[in-house]
Design an enzyme around this catalytic site. Structure first.
Site, PDB file in Angstrom:
ATOM      1  N   TYR A   1     -42.951  -2.186  37.641  1.00  0.00           N
ATOM      2  CA  TYR A   1     -42.300  -3.302  38.321  1.00  0.00           C
ATOM      3  C   TYR A   1     -43.266  -4.487  38.417  1.00  0.00           C
ATOM      4  CZ  TYR A   1     -38.532  -5.644  40.253  1.00  0.00           C
ATOM      5  OH  TYR A   1     -37.554  -6.579  40.394  1.00  0.00           O
TER       6      TYR A   1
ATOM      7  N   ARG B   1     -32.729 -15.832  36.634  1.00  0.00           N
ATOM      8  CA  ARG B   1     -33.891 -16.146  37.481  1.00  0.00           C
ATOM      9  C   ARG B   1     -34.724 -14.879  37.613  1.00  0.00           C
ATOM     10  NH1 ARG B   1     -35.483 -14.811  42.977  1.00  0.00           N
ATOM     11  NH2 ARG B   1     -35.763 -13.140  41.525  1.00  0.00           N
TER      12      ARG B   1
ATOM     13  N   LYS C   1     -36.001  -1.595  38.379  1.00  0.00           N
ATOM     14  CA  LYS C   1     -35.497  -1.353  39.739  1.00  0.00           C
ATOM     15  C   LYS C   1     -34.907   0.052  39.853  1.00  0.00           C
ATOM     16  CE  LYS C   1     -36.084  -4.995  42.257  1.00  0.00           C
ATOM     17  NZ  LYS C   1     -35.847  -5.814  43.415  1.00  0.00           N
TER      18      LYS C   1
ATOM     19  N   GLU D   1     -29.083  -8.627  41.035  1.00  0.00           N
ATOM     20  CA  GLU D   1     -30.524  -8.785  40.915  1.00  0.00           C
ATOM     21  C   GLU D   1     -30.867  -9.983  40.035  1.00  0.00           C
ATOM     22  OE1 GLU D   1     -32.630  -6.568  42.418  1.00  0.00           O
ATOM     23  OE2 GLU D   1     -34.256  -7.832  41.717  1.00  0.00           O
ATOM     24  N   ASP D   2     -31.716 -10.838  40.536  1.00  0.00           N
ATOM     25  CA  ASP D   2     -32.257 -11.945  39.746  1.00  0.00           C
ATOM     26  C   ASP D   2     -31.192 -12.845  39.119  1.00  0.00           C
ATOM     27  OD1 ASP D   2     -34.673 -11.181  40.630  1.00  0.00           O
ATOM     28  OD2 ASP D   2     -35.549 -10.677  38.696  1.00  0.00           O
TER      29      ASP D   2
ATOM     30  N   ASP E   1     -30.423  -7.907  46.281  1.00  0.00           N
ATOM     31  CA  ASP E   1     -31.766  -7.525  46.727  1.00  0.00           C
ATOM     32  C   ASP E   1     -32.676  -8.725  46.939  1.00  0.00           C
ATOM     33  OD1 ASP E   1     -33.665  -5.471  47.401  1.00  0.00           O
ATOM     34  OD2 ASP E   1     -34.736  -6.122  45.606  1.00  0.00           O
ATOM     35  N   ASP E   2     -32.513  -9.754  46.110  1.00  0.00           N
ATOM     36  CA  ASP E   2     -33.394 -10.921  46.250  1.00  0.00           C
ATOM     37  C   ASP E   2     -33.178 -11.601  47.596  1.00  0.00           C
ATOM     38  OD1 ASP E   2     -34.383 -10.760  43.513  1.00  0.00           O
ATOM     39  OD2 ASP E   2     -32.299 -11.181  43.037  1.00  0.00           O
TER      40      ASP E   2
ATOM     41  N   ASN F   1     -43.419 -14.136  43.360  1.00  0.00           N
ATOM     42  CA  ASN F   1     -43.787 -13.219  42.282  1.00  0.00           C
ATOM     43  C   ASN F   1     -43.676 -13.924  40.936  1.00  0.00           C
ATOM     44  OD1 ASN F   1     -44.054 -10.912  43.935  1.00  0.00           O
ATOM     45  ND2 ASN F   1     -41.835 -10.662  43.965  1.00  0.00           N
TER      46      ASN F   1
HETATM   47  P1  NAI Z   1     -34.868 -19.797  44.401  1.00  0.00           P
HETATM   48  O1  NAI Z   1     -34.879 -20.515  43.125  1.00  0.00           O
HETATM   49  O2  NAI Z   1     -33.593 -19.339  44.984  1.00  0.00           O
HETATM   50  O3  NAI Z   1     -35.592 -20.713  45.514  1.00  0.00           O
HETATM   51  C1  NAI Z   1     -36.772 -21.426  45.340  1.00  0.00           C
HETATM   52  C2  NAI Z   1     -36.867 -22.434  46.451  1.00  0.00           C
HETATM   53  O4  NAI Z   1     -38.167 -23.030  46.430  1.00  0.00           O
HETATM   54  C3  NAI Z   1     -35.875 -23.574  46.369  1.00  0.00           C
HETATM   55  O5  NAI Z   1     -35.317 -23.812  47.639  1.00  0.00           O
HETATM   56  C4  NAI Z   1     -36.739 -24.767  45.941  1.00  0.00           C
HETATM   57  O6  NAI Z   1     -36.219 -25.999  46.387  1.00  0.00           O
HETATM   58  C5  NAI Z   1     -38.025 -24.423  46.644  1.00  0.00           C
HETATM   59  N1  NAI Z   1     -39.194 -25.128  46.158  1.00  0.00           N
HETATM   60  C6  NAI Z   1     -39.508 -25.524  44.909  1.00  0.00           C
HETATM   61  N2  NAI Z   1     -40.670 -26.166  44.904  1.00  0.00           N
HETATM   62  C7  NAI Z   1     -41.130 -26.167  46.162  1.00  0.00           C
HETATM   63  C8  NAI Z   1     -42.300 -26.664  46.785  1.00  0.00           C
HETATM   64  N3  NAI Z   1     -43.241 -27.274  46.075  1.00  0.00           N
HETATM   65  N4  NAI Z   1     -42.450 -26.482  48.117  1.00  0.00           N
HETATM   66  C9  NAI Z   1     -41.515 -25.870  48.826  1.00  0.00           C
HETATM   67  N5  NAI Z   1     -40.386 -25.364  48.287  1.00  0.00           N
HETATM   68  C10 NAI Z   1     -40.205 -25.529  46.972  1.00  0.00           C
HETATM   69  O7  NAI Z   1     -35.842 -18.583  44.219  1.00  0.00           O
HETATM   70  P2  NAI Z   1     -35.949 -17.274  45.123  1.00  0.00           P
HETATM   71  O8  NAI Z   1     -35.046 -16.225  44.619  1.00  0.00           O
HETATM   72  O9  NAI Z   1     -35.826 -17.629  46.551  1.00  0.00           O
HETATM   73  O10 NAI Z   1     -37.426 -16.794  44.787  1.00  0.00           O
HETATM   74  C11 NAI Z   1     -38.546 -17.574  45.151  1.00  0.00           C
HETATM   75  C12 NAI Z   1     -39.797 -16.755  44.929  1.00  0.00           C
HETATM   76  O11 NAI Z   1     -39.787 -15.638  45.815  1.00  0.00           O
HETATM   77  C13 NAI Z   1     -39.930 -16.180  43.511  1.00  0.00           C
HETATM   78  O12 NAI Z   1     -41.236 -16.347  43.049  1.00  0.00           O
HETATM   79  C14 NAI Z   1     -39.625 -14.733  43.696  1.00  0.00           C
HETATM   80  O13 NAI Z   1     -40.327 -13.927  42.784  1.00  0.00           O
HETATM   81  C15 NAI Z   1     -40.130 -14.494  45.098  1.00  0.00           C
HETATM   82  N6  NAI Z   1     -39.518 -13.294  45.690  1.00  0.00           N
HETATM   83  C16 NAI Z   1     -40.356 -12.424  46.325  1.00  0.00           C
HETATM   84  C17 NAI Z   1     -39.894 -11.253  46.822  1.00  0.00           C
HETATM   85  C18 NAI Z   1     -40.848 -10.359  47.552  1.00  0.00           C
HETATM   86  O14 NAI Z   1     -41.947 -10.700  47.758  1.00  0.00           O
HETATM   87  N7  NAI Z   1     -40.491  -9.187  47.979  1.00  0.00           N
HETATM   88  C19 NAI Z   1     -38.506 -10.837  46.621  1.00  0.00           C
HETATM   89  C20 NAI Z   1     -37.662 -11.878  46.040  1.00  0.00           C
HETATM   90  C21 NAI Z   1     -38.186 -13.053  45.568  1.00  0.00           C
END
Ligand code: NAI
Length: 546
Positions: A98, A151, A169, A240-241, A263-264, A403
């Site tokens: 993963y 994504r 997963k 997912e994603d 899950d996200d 991530n």
């Molecule tokens: P998303 O695309 O839905 O959201 C990203 C957000 O970040 C948007 O609201 C965007 O406007 C904002 N953004 C972009 N540039 C920015 C900046 N410079 N400052 C502040 N905000 C900014 O993506 P999602 O699904 O929310 O994922 C975001 C990250 O979280 C990914 O890297 C993903 O891998 C990670 N993630 C981590 C998990 C964990 O740690 N368990 C689980 C799910 C996601």
């Protein structure tokens, strides 16, 4: 699971079935009864011997991607041995099967593809998805993980290459919660990709077109959901994603009548809330006194926000008071009411405040106690940012959840160094333990694998008709309760991954109770629910086939 010799494939066909194959470990009796004589070397190996043999080559590999390929090939040849190795060395193997390595594997999926695993539903299957699902050889599917590859982690649109994610997963469903591998189905909905470099790549395996969108896209997903719930009526479907413009819509569209979750959004929320509960044991401050500042108002960020709101309401706050404790920054700055570019999931968190863009100014204005990074933007938690929250709080809570590792808002070392060892830190991808000022720190990994396998097991065991937000709240509490004082002393706000089977079992029991209490359960579980669920969990032991 007992097998009827008459119905088993024989000889090479048996050896080519990864769920039945034992390779060199077929017993003498099995070799006689199943047409295997002469097809395997004469010495019968134990599973332990096979593990050693696998590890010898595995350890000689120099890159994580090679480790990934070794494990994927083993999964295709001999699933029992694969799960034995993944489970025995879960802390080493999880970052390979993963995040972060799976991200790399998806980026290079076209090159490392060996054998098809899972189902691809593309434009070609439109109108006949029910018939196509009938091609899957197993009928008793209990978990489907589906992505459209738009994504992938924080890596963006990887199209059909995103298949690595459902495969990974589901491997965790089996390794962490003992869902039988034959009851898992990875699905990639391929509507094309907008990733030009993939479209230009001669080795790309997906549909060579730009993404289908709008009503045609929705119709394909809808046809899949209808066909899947008919073909596999006992299956839980995990989204997912998906990109956030679809993820929220589908969650709201399906969650009240299909056994599904995202899950996200929801798994991340639960694991982050569990981390917050543990971190508050370190800071000694109650949840209601926190001010959360989220970087990223997407699936992960607002998902966590919604569950925090639910947790605060459970502690007696009204919804408006709870929302006032959750502030968001997105790519355009602070999420405030005067903005006119906010989507529904952000609007719920829009605050009455002057617009602000600059992070340090926002921190000074809001005085947050908790920073949660879910922006996919590496390096957002700069030294001045970490220093500012450390001035405000004796023990700032800093979660860099993006991530894979390359996208983390800051590294564990930076968080400890810039806060002078005060930060209570967790990340989405793993960071190795480290020393700072003579003290050893074990950074917590807010890995969704702590949550979704256990929730899935609880849903399956209880036959819950739906997956509810209450289940994720109770999973967070259960996970946090399993963190010991010794864990906390080392900065570890989650239990060691080595305990993941017990964690999943505890969460499954709690979730099954929620299903029962909310009238969603369709299975009756005995009083000793824990014993019953434990007995359901798959173990990677060879079963005699004769
Ligand atoms: P998303 O695309 O839905 O959201 C990203 C957000 O970040 C948007 O609201 C965007 O406007 C904002 N953004 C972009 N540039 C920015 C900046 N410079 N400052 C502040 N905000 C900014 O993506 P999602 O699904 O929310 O994922 C975001 C990250 O979280 C990914 O890297 C993903 O891998 C990670 N993630 C981590 C998990 C964990 O740690 N368990 C689980 C799910 C996601």
């Amino acid at each position: 699971m007992k097998h009827d010799v008459k119905n088993l494939p024989k000889g090479l066909r048996l050896m080519q079935d990864p769920t039945l194959n034992k390779g060199t470990a077929f017993s003498e009796a099995e070799r006689d009864a199943l047409g295997l004589r002469g097809l395997v070397p004469p010495h019968v190996q134990s599973q332990d011997d096979q593990v050693q043999r696998f590890l010898i080559t595995y350890q000689k590999r120099s890159t994580d991607l090679e480790h990934y390929i070794d494990l994927a090939s083993l999964q295709d040849r001999n699933e029992t041995l694969y799960y034995r190795i993944v489970m025995q060395f879960i802390e080493r193997m999880m970052p390979i099967i993963y995040t972060p390595t799976v991200g790399l594997a998806c980026q290079q999926f076209g090159q490392i593809f060996r054998r098809s695993h899972g189902m691809y539903i593309s434009e070609h299957e439109r109108g006949r998805i029910a018939e196509v699902l009938g091609n899957w050889p197993r009928k008793d599917i209990r978990v489907i993980v589906v992505t459209d590859g738009e994504r992938i982690l924080g890596l963006g649109d990887l199209g059909a290459n995103g298949m690595g994610i459902p495969i990974g997963k589901l491997a965790l469903y089996t390794a962490c919660a003992g869902i039988h591998p034959t009851q898992c189905l990875p699905v990639l909905i391929d509507v094309g990709t907008n990733n030009q470099s993939l479209l230009d790549d001669p080795l790309y395996l997906g549909m060579r077109q730009r993404r289908t969108t709008g009503a045609a896209y929705d119709a394909l997903v809808d046809e899949f959901i209808t066909a899947a719930t008919e073909a596999f009526p006992k299956a839980l479907i995990q989204f997912e994603d998906f990109a956030n413009h679809n993820a929220f819509r589908y969650l709201y569209k399906y969650r009240d009548h299909v056994c599904t979750f995202n899950d996200d959004i929801q798994g991340t929320a639960s694991v982050a809330l569990a981390g917050i509960y543990s971190a508050l044991r370190v800071t000694g401050k109650p949840l209601r006194d926190q001010r959360f500042l989220f970087f990223g108002a997407g699936e992960a960020g607002t998902g966590v926000g919604e569950l925090v709101v639910m947790a605060l309401i459970a502690e007696g706050l009204c919804e408006a008071e709870a929302r006032q404790r959750c502030w968001f920054i997105d790519s355009k700055g602070l999420v405030v009411k005067s903005r006119n570019d906010l989507t529904d999931h952000k609007l719920l968190f829009a605050q009455d405040h002057a617009p602000l863009k600059e992070t340090l100014a926002i921190i000074e204005a809001l005085q947050p106690t908790v920073l949660i990074g879910a922006s996919g933007q590496p390096g957002t938690f700069t030294q001045p940012v970490v220093e500012a929250v450390t001035r405000i709080n004796e023990r700032p809570i800093i979660f860099a959840l993006s991530n894979p590792t390359s996208k983390a808002e800051c590294t564990a070392a930076q968080a400890y160094e810039w806060s002078g060892g005060k930060a209570v830190f967790a990340s989405g991808s793993p960071f190795a333990p480290l020393e700072f000022n003579g003290k050893r720190y074990v950074p917590g990994q807010g890995n969704n694998a702590y949550i979704f396998p256990g929730v899935g097991l609880g849903v399956i065991a209880s036959g819950s008709r739906l997956v509810t937000a209450g289940m994720f709240l109770c999973a967070a509490r259960t996970l946090a309760d399993l963190v010991t004082e010794t864990d906390l002393e080392q900065g570890r706000i989650y239990p060691p991954l080595a305990q993941i089977r017990d964690v999943s079992l505890a969460i499954a029991v709690a979730v099954a109770r929620v299903a029962q209490e909310s009238g969603l359960a369709t299975e009756t579980l005995p009083e000793d629910m824990e014993g019953a669920i434990r007995a359901m969990m798959y173990r990677p032991d060879y079963v005699s086939l004769v």
